[in-house]
Every structure is written in structure tokens, then in C-alpha cells.
Write an enzyme that holds these catalytic residues in place. Structure first.
Site, PDB file in Angstrom:
ATOM      1  N   GLU A 115       0.824  -1.214   0.000  1.00  0.00           N
ATOM      2  CA  GLU A 115       0.000   0.000   0.000  1.00  0.00           C
ATOM      3  C   GLU A 115       0.861   1.268   0.000  1.00  0.00           C
ATOM      4  OE1 GLU A 115      -3.161   0.422  -0.312  1.00  0.00           O
ATOM      5  OE2 GLU A 115      -4.217  -1.363   0.386  1.00  0.00           O
ATOM      6  N   HIS A 139      -3.884   2.512   8.402  1.00  0.00           N
ATOM      7  CA  HIS A 139      -4.966   1.731   7.797  1.00  0.00           C
ATOM      8  C   HIS A 139      -5.184   0.477   8.632  1.00  0.00           C
ATOM      9  CE1 HIS A 139      -7.435  -0.666   5.287  1.00  0.00           C
ATOM     10  NE2 HIS A 139      -6.464  -1.519   5.009  1.00  0.00           N
ATOM     11  N   HIS A 141      -8.473  -2.642  10.089  1.00  0.00           N
ATOM     12  CA  HIS A 141      -9.712  -3.369   9.788  1.00  0.00           C
ATOM     13  C   HIS A 141     -10.594  -3.505  11.035  1.00  0.00           C
ATOM     14  CE1 HIS A 141      -7.214  -5.703   6.485  1.00  0.00           C
ATOM     15  NE2 HIS A 141      -7.457  -4.443   6.151  1.00  0.00           N
ATOM     16  N   GLU A 169     -18.805  13.291  21.619  1.00  0.00           N
ATOM     17  CA  GLU A 169     -17.432  13.680  21.278  1.00  0.00           C
ATOM     18  C   GLU A 169     -17.144  13.595  19.777  1.00  0.00           C
ATOM     19  OE1 GLU A 169     -14.286  11.095  22.616  1.00  0.00           O
ATOM     20  OE2 GLU A 169     -15.442   9.312  22.177  1.00  0.00           O
ATOM     21  N   HIS A 210     -14.117  -3.465   4.054  1.00  0.00           N
ATOM     22  CA  HIS A 210     -12.670  -3.621   4.123  1.00  0.00           C
ATOM     23  C   HIS A 210     -12.127  -2.987   5.407  1.00  0.00           C
ATOM     24  CE1 HIS A 210      -8.525  -2.951   1.960  1.00  0.00           C
ATOM     25  NE2 HIS A 210      -8.396  -3.317   3.216  1.00  0.00           N
TER      26      HIS A 210
HETATM   27 ZN   LIG Z   1      -6.713  -3.480   4.441  1.00  0.00          ZN
END
Ligand SMILES: [Zn+2]
Length: 270
Positions: A115, A139, A141, A169, A210
Site C-alpha cells: 500500500e 490503515h 480493519h 465527542e 474492508h
Molecule cells: Zn486493508
């Protein structure tokens, strides 16, 4: 000083450990990167071993010459604290922003996460949008934000308003809302470009079915943003699981506007 003892690396490693503890990184899921300050990398110059230049696959001229700490391809967040030299590495971009070289870590023949193009594109966008303040991209999950992408319409306004309406919040932590993208191939250029387009206007983008990408000025900011979004998503999942018995009993748009006025927030939806 050893590279792993540098304050930014200790924070990087701690964030990886905390994110693993949250259950956000099954197997080799997720990735993390940090745009290193010159004052942070300079004391480590004698520890760096400069590799060959390789193409970035994206053009990021605003990041030319910058150093990044980034997770290695295939590495497990679970292993980062005990084996940072294999699971993490440092790269430097060239003067055109089209190539990078490995400078430290990635032991045993590793390389940056697949990525990397997504991280670089979004670092460039957030660096420009924040005036150079934002440095962390994460990133992961998380379960409940993923679950919500099966239950709510996949648009930024619906997700942002629903999360703002869940915990007081939320509007304070992400006044610039949450971007949402329909499912696309992980690691694809299309997904990276669509994410970068949203990241010009927000610090968080949800990828349907994802995960989520969050940006922040510090590791605390990026971790706290994902933690807050995921907690609000978890509350919503429970509400929906109870059949949402009182849909009129929540924080209204008017309430959110009152909160924004009280705290001087400029709310926006990406
Ligand atoms: Zn991912």
C-alpha cells in the site's frame, strides 16, 4: 542512539501494539506510516544504509527528499513490538518524488507495504491540506465500522451524520466528517486516487467491506480518531441489533449544530 530507541520509532511501535490489542489487525492486515521530521532523522544518519532507488509507482513531488517510517509488506502488527527491524523500515524519497530507497529495517529481504503508493499519495494530500502538520497515516480493519458498511447507505453524509449523532465527542474529534467509498480492489490505483480525493477534505476514509484509513498530526491523533470512529460504530451496531427501537431518541442535527456553535467547530462533510 539505536533507531528503535528514537522517540518517533517508540511511538510508532507503541501505536502498532495498541492497534493490535484493539483487534484491528488480523494476520498481516493493515499498515502504518509516519513522515519523519528532519530533526528526528538527522541524529540517525550514521545508522542508515542507503539502498538502490526503486519506483514509487506514484508522483509525489511535494514529498521529495522526505523520510518515512512504514510497515513492511506482509508483516504482522502483532510482531512489530518484538521485531521492529523486520516488520518496519525507513525509506527516503528522491528529489523528484518518483522513486524511493530503503534506509533501515525491512530485515531478511523485506520491503515496504504494497500500500506504499496509497500512503504516499495520501501523505501528499494531507501534507498540503494541513499545511505540513499531518504526519501519520494508519490503515486498519476494525470490526464495527466494517459492519456498518453492510447496514447504512455508502455515502459520506449518512455515515458522518449517523456517527456525529451517536456520541457527543464525535463532532469534536472529527468535525471534518468521515468519507465513505464503495468496495474496490485493495491496493488498486483507483481506490488510492478516490481516497486521496476525499482525504483533501477529511482525516478519515472508510473503505466498504474492508477497513478505514485515518490521518493525524501525531500518533495519538491518528489512533484516537480511529478509536473514536470505531467506538461510535460499535454503539450503532448494537442499536441496529436491538432493532433501533427509538429512532427519534438520538443526538439531532440541531443538537450537533448547537454543540458546534458552543465549541466553535467548523463542521463539514467530505
Ligand atoms: Zn486493508
Amino acid at each position: 542512539m539505536k533507531v528503535v530507541k528514537a522517540p518517533f520509532m517508540r511511538r510508532f511501535i507503541r501505536m502498532a501494539a495498541d492497534s493490535w490489542e484493539q483487534g484491528w489487525h488480523e494476520r498481516n492486515g493493515g499498515n502504518l506510516s509516519y513522515r519523519i521530521r528532519h530533526s528526528e532523522i538527522e541524529p540517525l544518519f550514521d545508522k542508515l544504509v542507503l539502498g538502490v532507488w526503486r519506483p514509487c509507482c506514484v508522483h509525489v513531488p511535494m514529498l521529495a527528499g522526505e523520510f518515512f517510517a512504514i510497515t513492511a509488506a506482509g508483516s504482522y502488527f502483532r510482531n512489530i513490538p518484538e521485531d521492529p527491524e523486520r516488520c518496519v523500515g525507513i525509506i527516503q524519497l528522491d528529489e523528484t518524488g518518483t522513486a524511493y530507497r530503503q534506509c533501515w529495517g525491512f530485515a531478511e529481504g523485506g520491503c515496504p507495504t504494497s500500500e506504499l503508493p496509497t500512503h504516499l499519495l495520501n501523505h501528499q494530500v494531507r501534507t498540503l491540506a494541513s499545511g505540513g502538520i499531518d504526519r501519520v497515516l494508519h490503515h486498519a480493519h476494525p470490526v464495527d465500522i466494517n459492519a456498518l458498511t453492510f447496514a447504512l447507505p455508502l455515502d459520506s453524509e449518512t455515515f458522518t451524520r449517523r456517527l456525529w449523532a451517536t456520541i457527543s465527542e464525535c463532532a469534536l474529534v472529527f468535525p471534518d466528517g468521515v468519507g465513505v467509498l464503495a468496495w474496490d480492489v485493495p491496493g488498486s490505483v483507483e481506490l488510492a486516487l478516490a481516497t486521496a480525493d476525499l482525504m483533501e477534505r477529511t482525516h478519515a476514509v472508510v473503505w466498504a467491506h474492508h477497513g478505514i484509513l485515518c490521518a493525524g498530526a501525531t500518533f495519538d491523533d491518528a489512533f484516537g480518531l480511529m478509536h473514536t470512529i470505531e467506538k461510535a460504530a460499535a454503539v450503532q451496531v448494537r442499536v441496529l441489533a436491538m432493532g433501533d427501537p427509538r429512532p427519534d431518541q438520538r443526538i439531532t442535527d440541531e443538537d450537533v449544530n448547537r454543540l458546534a456553535q458552543y465549541y466553535g467547530l467548523r463542521l463539514s462533510i467530505p
